[in-house]
Design a protein around this motif. Structure first.
Motif, PDB file in Angstrom:
ATOM      1  N   GLY A 238       0.500  -1.693  -0.355  1.00 39.83           N
ATOM      2  CA  GLY A 238       0.022  -0.257   0.312  1.00 39.83           C
ATOM      3  C   GLY A 238       0.990   1.426  -0.104  1.00 39.83           C
ATOM      4  N   ASP A 239       2.197   1.432   0.168  1.00 40.05           N
ATOM      5  CA  ASP A 239       2.983   2.528   0.116  1.00 40.05           C
ATOM      6  C   ASP A 239       2.777   3.007  -1.414  1.00 40.05           C
ATOM      7  OD1 ASP A 239       3.985   1.856   2.756  1.00 40.05           O
ATOM      8  OD2 ASP A 239       5.473   1.641   2.629  1.00 40.05           O
ATOM      9  N   PRO A 240       3.288   4.234  -1.435  1.00 37.94           N
ATOM     10  CA  PRO A 240       3.645   4.352  -2.508  1.00 37.94           C
ATOM     11  C   PRO A 240       4.344   4.009  -3.779  1.00 37.94           C
ATOM     12  CG  PRO A 240       3.684   6.407  -1.368  1.00 37.94           C
ATOM     13  CD  PRO A 240       2.924   5.150  -0.313  1.00 37.94           C
ATOM     14  N   VAL A 241       4.321   3.917  -4.932  1.00 38.30           N
ATOM     15  CA  VAL A 241       5.388   4.196  -5.463  1.00 38.30           C
ATOM     16  C   VAL A 241       5.364   4.679  -6.967  1.00 38.30           C
ATOM     17  CG1 VAL A 241       6.505   1.497  -4.634  1.00 38.30           C
ATOM     18  CG2 VAL A 241       4.951   1.854  -6.334  1.00 38.30           C
ATOM     19  N   MET A 242       6.100   4.808  -7.562  1.00 41.10           N
ATOM     20  CA  MET A 242       6.227   5.228  -9.390  1.00 41.10           C
ATOM     21  C   MET A 242       6.357   3.844 -10.300  1.00 41.10           C
ATOM     22  SD  MET A 242       5.253   7.428 -11.409  1.00 41.10           S
ATOM     23  CE  MET A 242       5.644   8.539 -10.811  1.00 41.10           C
ATOM     24  N   CYS A 243       4.964   3.379 -10.764  1.00 34.41           N
ATOM     25  CA  CYS A 243       5.228   2.370 -11.548  1.00 34.41           C
ATOM     26  C   CYS A 243       4.904   3.093 -12.775  1.00 34.41           C
ATOM     27  CB  CYS A 243       3.901   1.823 -11.755  1.00 34.41           C
ATOM     28  SG  CYS A 243       3.310   0.179 -12.897  1.00 34.41           S
ATOM     29  N   SER A 244       6.410   2.711 -13.996  1.00 30.87           N
ATOM     30  CA  SER A 244       6.345   2.902 -15.570  1.00 30.87           C
ATOM     31  C   SER A 244       6.212   1.659 -16.076  1.00 30.87           C
ATOM     32  CB  SER A 244       7.703   3.476 -15.181  1.00 30.87           C
ATOM     33  OG  SER A 244       7.851   4.623 -14.811  1.00 30.87           O
TER      34      SER A 244
END
Length: 248
Positions: free
Chosen positions: A127-133
């Motif tokens: 649930g922690d925020p991540v940048m998905c590319s």
């Protein structure tokens, strides 16, 4: 557990393709011939042919029959990308230049919560925020592989490398981008497995649904933490992966 008849026939035909008994371009036995040879119904024979067509072993030609698919010559992707030659630029572009090909990519990035699996690989909480590319890598404008990467936003938020392909460090590799914010990558781990291609992946790669892809789970780490993890998807009917490892 008894193997269904259509799978038994498909296994036999698949083996003949693999060992060269049925060569690329050869016409495979007709449905009637398969029915007689294996003593099965038309439906069972058709099921075997459809399975191998889905897997990319065979191709149907309208009004002509079904043939062994001619596969492109395997090209090699070197995974010795972590030495000095790839530290300050894109490892993919460096590898394509080595092959005399133009390496480019398309990418879309968005932030979101880390799934449990991604969180475990990044040593963060689900649930922690991540940048998905999500990347599609191209060689001479043809798709080579796909990659989905995740970076923890508690590390990159508000920095010039928050979006991997924007800002002053766009186009650089992970090692160079992380160095720009004071994170010095010391190791990279890759775990290799294989599975059937997903429909969305087959559409992007231009391959057959049912084909097998190699999945490389890659994670970059500093001495303290994981800074990026990615799933790299490579079509096995077009590419083989080479690892060059130094011996100390």
């Amino acid at each position: 557990m008894t193997q269904p008849a259509y799978q038994r026939i498909a296994d036999d035909l698949r083996r003949q393709v693999i060992d060269g008994t049925l060569a690329p371009g050869d016409r495979v036995p007709s449905r009637a011939q398969l029915r007689e040879r294996y003593e099965v119904s038309d439906q069972v024979a058709l099921g075997a042919v459809r399975l191998l067509t889905t897997e990319g072993f065979l191709e149907a030609r309208s009004g002509s029959g079904t043939y062994v698919r001619r596969k492109p010559e395997l090209k090699r992707l070197a995974r010795s990308w972590y030495g000095s030659s790839g530290r300050d630029g894109s490892p993919f572009r460096t590898e394509m230049q080595r092959q005399g090909r133009a390496g480019t990519w398309r990418v879309a990035s968005e932030s979101g919560p880390a799934s449990p699996a991604v969180a475990e690989r990044l040593d963060i909480t689900a649930g922690d925020p991540v940048m998905c590319s999500r990347y599609t890598f191209l060689a001479d404008e043809q798709p080579v592989m796909l990659s989905t990467s995740w970076e923890p936003l508690d590390l990159t938020h508000g920095t010039p490398v928050m979006f991997p392909e924007e800002g002053p460090h766009a186009g650089a590799g992970v090692v160079a981008r992380m160095r720009a914010i004071g994170q010095h990558v010391e190791s990279v781990q890759e775990v290799v497995s294989a599975r059937p291609v997903l429909q969305s992946e087959a559409e992007l790669l231009g391959g057959a649904l049912g084909a097998v892809v190699m999945v490389i789970q890659r994670t970059y780490r500093t001495a303290e933490r994981a800074v990026e993890t990615a799933d790299i998807v490579v079509p096995t009917d077009r590419y083989e992966v080479e690892y060059v490892l130094p011996v100390e």
